[in-house]
Design a protein around this motif. Structure first.
Motif, PDB file in Angstrom:
ATOM      1  N   LEU A   4       0.851  -1.181   0.000  1.00  0.00           N
ATOM      2  CA  LEU A   4       0.000   0.000   0.000  1.00  0.00           C
ATOM      3  C   LEU A   4       0.886   1.230   0.000  1.00  0.00           C
ATOM      4  O   LEU A   4       1.792   1.358   0.820  1.00  0.00           O
ATOM      5  N   TYR A   5       0.616   2.143  -0.940  1.00  0.00           N
ATOM      6  CA  TYR A   5       1.447   3.322  -1.131  1.00  0.00           C
ATOM      7  C   TYR A   5       0.623   4.589  -0.976  1.00  0.00           C
ATOM      8  O   TYR A   5      -0.535   4.643  -1.394  1.00  0.00           O
ATOM      9  N   ASP A   6       1.243   5.624  -0.408  1.00  0.00           N
ATOM     10  CA  ASP A   6       0.664   6.966  -0.353  1.00  0.00           C
ATOM     11  C   ASP A   6       0.675   7.491  -1.784  1.00  0.00           C
ATOM     12  O   ASP A   6       1.736   7.619  -2.399  1.00  0.00           O
ATOM     13  N   LEU A   7      -0.489   7.776  -2.327  1.00  0.00           N
ATOM     14  CA  LEU A   7      -0.600   8.154  -3.733  1.00  0.00           C
ATOM     15  C   LEU A   7       0.113   9.461  -4.050  1.00  0.00           C
ATOM     16  O   LEU A   7       0.652   9.629  -5.144  1.00  0.00           O
ATOM     17  N   SER A   8       0.180  10.388  -3.103  1.00  0.00           N
ATOM     18  CA  SER A   8       0.798  11.687  -3.387  1.00  0.00           C
ATOM     19  C   SER A   8       2.323  11.631  -3.391  1.00  0.00           C
ATOM     20  O   SER A   8       2.974  12.383  -4.098  1.00  0.00           O
ATOM     21  N   SER A   9       2.918  10.729  -2.614  1.00  0.00           N
ATOM     22  CA  SER A   9       4.386  10.689  -2.512  1.00  0.00           C
ATOM     23  C   SER A   9       4.995   9.367  -2.965  1.00  0.00           C
ATOM     24  O   SER A   9       6.207   9.249  -3.051  1.00  0.00           O
ATOM     25  N   PRO A  44      -5.201  11.939   7.079  1.00  0.00           N
ATOM     26  CA  PRO A  44      -5.506  10.794   6.213  1.00  0.00           C
ATOM     27  C   PRO A  44      -4.731  10.894   4.901  1.00  0.00           C
ATOM     28  O   PRO A  44      -4.398  11.988   4.440  1.00  0.00           O
ATOM     29  N   VAL A  45      -4.423   9.749   4.303  1.00  0.00           N
ATOM     30  CA  VAL A  45      -3.751   9.727   3.007  1.00  0.00           C
ATOM     31  C   VAL A  45      -4.610   8.946   2.014  1.00  0.00           C
ATOM     32  O   VAL A  45      -5.384   8.074   2.399  1.00  0.00           O
ATOM     33  N   GLU A  46      -4.477   9.299   0.746  1.00  0.00           N
ATOM     34  CA  GLU A  46      -5.104   8.515  -0.313  1.00  0.00           C
ATOM     35  C   GLU A  46      -4.088   7.473  -0.732  1.00  0.00           C
ATOM     36  O   GLU A  46      -2.938   7.797  -1.035  1.00  0.00           O
ATOM     37  N   GLY A  47      -4.504   6.208  -0.706  1.00  0.00           N
ATOM     38  CA  GLY A  47      -3.563   5.145  -0.993  1.00  0.00           C
ATOM     39  C   GLY A  47      -3.908   4.368  -2.243  1.00  0.00           C
ATOM     40  O   GLY A  47      -5.024   4.415  -2.752  1.00  0.00           O
ATOM     41  N   ILE A  48      -2.901   3.669  -2.737  1.00  0.00           N
ATOM     42  CA  ILE A  48      -3.081   2.772  -3.874  1.00  0.00           C
ATOM     43  C   ILE A  48      -2.417   1.454  -3.503  1.00  0.00           C
ATOM     44  O   ILE A  48      -1.293   1.421  -2.995  1.00  0.00           O
ATOM     45  N   PHE A  49      -3.143   0.348  -3.711  1.00  0.00           N
ATOM     46  CA  PHE A  49      -2.623  -0.980  -3.394  1.00  0.00           C
ATOM     47  C   PHE A  49      -2.064  -1.593  -4.670  1.00  0.00           C
ATOM     48  O   PHE A  49      -2.754  -1.650  -5.696  1.00  0.00           O
ATOM     49  N   ILE A  50      -0.821  -2.027  -4.624  1.00  0.00           N
ATOM     50  CA  ILE A  50      -0.166  -2.603  -5.794  1.00  0.00           C
ATOM     51  C   ILE A  50       0.191  -4.058  -5.494  1.00  0.00           C
ATOM     52  O   ILE A  50       0.849  -4.351  -4.484  1.00  0.00           O
TER      53      ILE A  50
END
Length: 85
Positions: A4-9, A44-50
């Motif tokens: 899981l990654y922080d989408l902004s960074s 809170p962060v917007e995340g993306i799961f890869i």
């Protein structure tokens, strides 16, 4: 790398715990993974799961939970999923 990654960074969020169950049946392998990530930030962060897949692998279902919110996806019919997505 999966996670899981922080989408902004594109910073990887820390994995707090994991539990994986696998079941093999002939040429098929079913894996259920329970992964818990932590947010080291105060906001809170917007995340993306890869999770990269090999060409012959397929995801039949996916569920993610954040707090009390759950998002579920399940493939019922491959052609219907391709029409939708």
């Amino acid at each position: 790398m999966p996670g899981l990654y922080d989408l902004s960074s594109w910073e990887a969020l820390p994995l707090k715990s994991s539990r994986v169950k696998a079941c093999a049946n002939g040429y098929s392998l079913s894996i259920t993974a329970h992964l818990m990530y932590t947010n080291p930030h105060e906001e809170p962060v917007e995340g993306i799961f890869i999770y990269p897949l090999e060409e012959s692998e397929v995801v039949a279902g996916f569920e993610a939970a954040v707090g009390r919110r759950r998002v579920t996806f399940q493939v019922q019919n491959r052609h219907r999923a391709q029409d939708c997505c």
